[in-house]
Write a protein that holds these residues in place. Structure first.
Motif, PDB file in Angstrom:
ATOM      1  N   SER A 209       0.855  -1.180   0.000  1.00  0.00           N
ATOM      2  CA  SER A 209       0.000   0.000   0.000  1.00  0.00           C
ATOM      3  C   SER A 209       0.894   1.233   0.000  1.00  0.00           C
ATOM      4  N   LEU A 210       0.327   2.357  -0.382  1.00  0.00           N
ATOM      5  CA  LEU A 210       1.083   3.597  -0.490  1.00  0.00           C
ATOM      6  C   LEU A 210       0.499   4.622   0.463  1.00  0.00           C
ATOM      7  N   PHE A 219       6.692   9.721   1.016  1.00  0.00           N
ATOM      8  CA  PHE A 219       5.794   8.616   0.714  1.00  0.00           C
ATOM      9  C   PHE A 219       6.362   7.315   1.259  1.00  0.00           C
ATOM     10  N   TYR A 220       5.465   6.390   1.599  1.00  0.00           N
ATOM     11  CA  TYR A 220       5.865   5.127   2.192  1.00  0.00           C
ATOM     12  C   TYR A 220       5.128   3.976   1.516  1.00  0.00           C
ATOM     13  N   LEU A 221       5.872   2.919   1.232  1.00  0.00           N
ATOM     14  CA  LEU A 221       5.243   1.675   0.814  1.00  0.00           C
ATOM     15  C   LEU A 221       5.117   0.788   2.037  1.00  0.00           C
ATOM     16  N   ARG A 222       3.919   0.258   2.237  1.00  0.00           N
ATOM     17  CA  ARG A 222       3.667  -0.576   3.408  1.00  0.00           C
ATOM     18  C   ARG A 222       3.229  -1.969   2.973  1.00  0.00           C
ATOM     19  N   LYS A 230      -1.115  -0.779  -9.328  1.00  0.00           N
ATOM     20  CA  LYS A 230      -1.041   0.678  -9.433  1.00  0.00           C
ATOM     21  C   LYS A 230      -1.737   1.301  -8.238  1.00  0.00           C
ATOM     22  N   LEU A 231      -1.106   2.309  -7.655  1.00  0.00           N
ATOM     23  CA  LEU A 231      -1.676   3.009  -6.506  1.00  0.00           C
ATOM     24  C   LEU A 231      -1.509   4.513  -6.705  1.00  0.00           C
ATOM     25  N   THR A 232      -2.473   5.281  -6.209  1.00  0.00           N
ATOM     26  CA  THR A 232      -2.391   6.736  -6.299  1.00  0.00           C
ATOM     27  C   THR A 232      -2.550   7.352  -4.920  1.00  0.00           C
ATOM     28  N   VAL A 233      -1.927   8.502  -4.733  1.00  0.00           N
ATOM     29  CA  VAL A 233      -2.032   9.229  -3.477  1.00  0.00           C
ATOM     30  C   VAL A 233      -1.824  10.714  -3.777  1.00  0.00           C
ATOM     31  N   PRO A 234      -2.597  11.599  -3.153  1.00  0.00           N
ATOM     32  CA  PRO A 234      -2.389  13.037  -3.375  1.00  0.00           C
ATOM     33  C   PRO A 234      -1.035  13.477  -2.846  1.00  0.00           C
ATOM     34  N   PHE A 235      -0.415  14.442  -3.527  1.00  0.00           N
ATOM     35  CA  PHE A 235       0.803  15.026  -2.981  1.00  0.00           C
ATOM     36  C   PHE A 235       0.483  16.372  -2.340  1.00  0.00           C
TER      37      PHE A 235
END
Length: 444
Positions: A209-210, A219-222, A230-235
């Motif tokens: 997970s991101l 950012f961290y990968l867990r 594919k994963l998305t996250v707001p910056f």
């Protein structure tokens, strides 16, 4: 002498209205109020016929409800009215023939992957020195009353005066190599902490997970039990960070941020660069209920109307002008409906929708609002496709549906159904509302 009873047209309309109201009340009781999923819920329903200017039915239509994404309806109206045919992508001025000064417009389509044509980007590519300004931005990155712990969810991207790439990072796997979009190795991978093989950015499993630090672009990968490719996250939409992305994307020599313009005592003429057709933004905003597009649209309206990006000021202005005749004055605090501080009545939404129809026409509305089995109405109102055009809304304990309905007898109705404080699944609530609305279409 024979005596007969002659009914005038107003009396006929009166008796018809009374009869229809009773019939709809019976249907609401059977299909909505008696439904197990709505036993403890608060419900408001308004059904209005524009042709006669009469309500067919009102049940708590003047009561306030948290509307969730139905809040996008007044936002959409404002955007339809004030953003013109094409979005203002930016305003620019040329200094000494070589320095480009850019005044952002809050346009969320800039380098967004949904929009392949990028006029603003094409224009910026001509210059190696670019200054962009923050002077018109007066808003928080998140809206008033948003749930702070959703900060790294894609439904709660940060607002900004210069959105770029949709203000989000996408991480994906190519083989066993971790990559990012936009492809910015010098930025992304220096701050991504891979718990697998961080130094080479390779992973040995698709199960991760991101996450992002709430205050900075770290950012961290867990580890995760779920598999993702594919994963998305707001910056964090920090000005300096956006400048870095611009530098990397444009390959320019010098891109910097200016809050003010030191030493410049004149106002150079500004050229407007248009980006996309306005409705090409509004359609996905309403079809997929895009919160980011809604928030940025409201800021764009504020910028065009007031010369400043301020959500509170533009909402106050709209309530005093376009929406001054709303049946009940709402509490309106954001553009998307993420906030639970929003309070509208069903009659408010009927008013807004009817005003939208009057001012812009149904042909345009039909291209913006989803119909049956489209967008957020996917798998709903399937047989009523092209007969219903509506906006959904969902939060925990909240389900809303407001829009237009063409009945079997070709009567155009405007309706709003707002449900609060239910403790069932949203799907159950939607099914009950769909059955009720479908019954009105089939009968009248």
């Amino acid at each position: 002498m024979k005596y007969g009873l002659t009914l005038t047209l107003p009396l006929l309309v009166f008796f018809f209205s009374c009869s229809v109201s009773k019939q709809i009340a019976k249907s609401a009781k059977e299909n909505v109020f008696k439904d197990d999923a709505l036993q403890t819920a608060h419900v408001g329903i308004s059904i209005y016929e524009p042709a006669t200017g009469k309500y067919w039915y009102n049940y708590q239509g003047d009561r306030y409800f948290v509307p969730a994404s139905n809040t996008k309806l007044p936002t959409c109206y404002a955007a339809m009215k004030y953003l013109g045919d094409s979005l203002v992508g930016a305003r620019v001025a040329i200094i000494n023939g070589s320095i480009l000064e850019m005044f952002p417009s809050a346009d969320p389509t800039f380098l967004h992957p949904d929009f392949k044509t990028q006029p603003v980007f094409k224009f910026l590519k001509q210059y190696n020195t670019i200054r962009w300004y923050l002077t018109s931005a007066q808003f928080m990155r998140w809206g008033n009353g948003w749930s702070w712990n959703d900060y790294d969810g894609t439904d709660m991207k940060e607002r900004s005066s210069l959105p770029i790439y949709g203000n989000q990072l996408t991480i994906f796997l190519s083989g066993d190599t971790l990559k990012g979009f936009p492809v910015l190795p010098s930025i992304w991978f220096s701050i991504v902490d891979s718990i697998y093989n961080g130094s080479t950015h390779t992973v040995n499993s698709y199960k991760f997970s991101l996450e992002r630090n709430i205050d900075k672009n770290q950012f961290y990968l867990r580890p995760s039990n779920r598999s993702f490719s594919k994963l998305t996250v707001p910056f964090r939409a920090e000005p300096d960070f956006i400048s870095k992305i611009l530098n990397d994307t444009l390959k320019a020599d010098n891109i910097s941020t200016f809050g003010t313009a030191p030493g410049i005592t004149y106002d150079p003429p500004k050229t407007v660069i248009h980006s996309q057709p306005t409705d090409s933004l509004l359609k996905p905003m309403m079809h997929r209920s895009d919160n980011f597009f809604a928030e940025q649209s409201l800021l764009m309206v504020s910028n065009e109307l007031l010369g400043v990006m301020n959500d509170a000021k533009i909402i106050d202005t709209l309530l005093k002008t376009d929406f001054k005749d709303l049946p009940q004055k709402p509490r309106w605090v954001d553009g998307s409906g993420l906030s639970r501080y929003n309070l509208f009545t069903p009659q408010d939404f009927v008013f807004i929708l009817n005003k939208m129809k009057t001012d812009f026409g149904m042909d345009r509305i039909k291209t913006i609002l989803p119909t049956g089995n489209e967008g957020t109405l996917s798998s709903r109102f399937v047989r009523d496709s092209n007969y219903i055009f509506a906006k959904t809304g969902t939060l925990s304990g909240v389900v809303s549906l407001s829009g237009f309905l063409y009945t079997k007898k070709n009567k155009l109705l405007v309706f709003s159904v707002l449900v609060n404080n239910h403790n069932s699944s949203a799907s159950q609530i939607r099914s009950a509302v769909e059955k009720f609305i479908d019954g009105i279409r089939q009968k009248y």
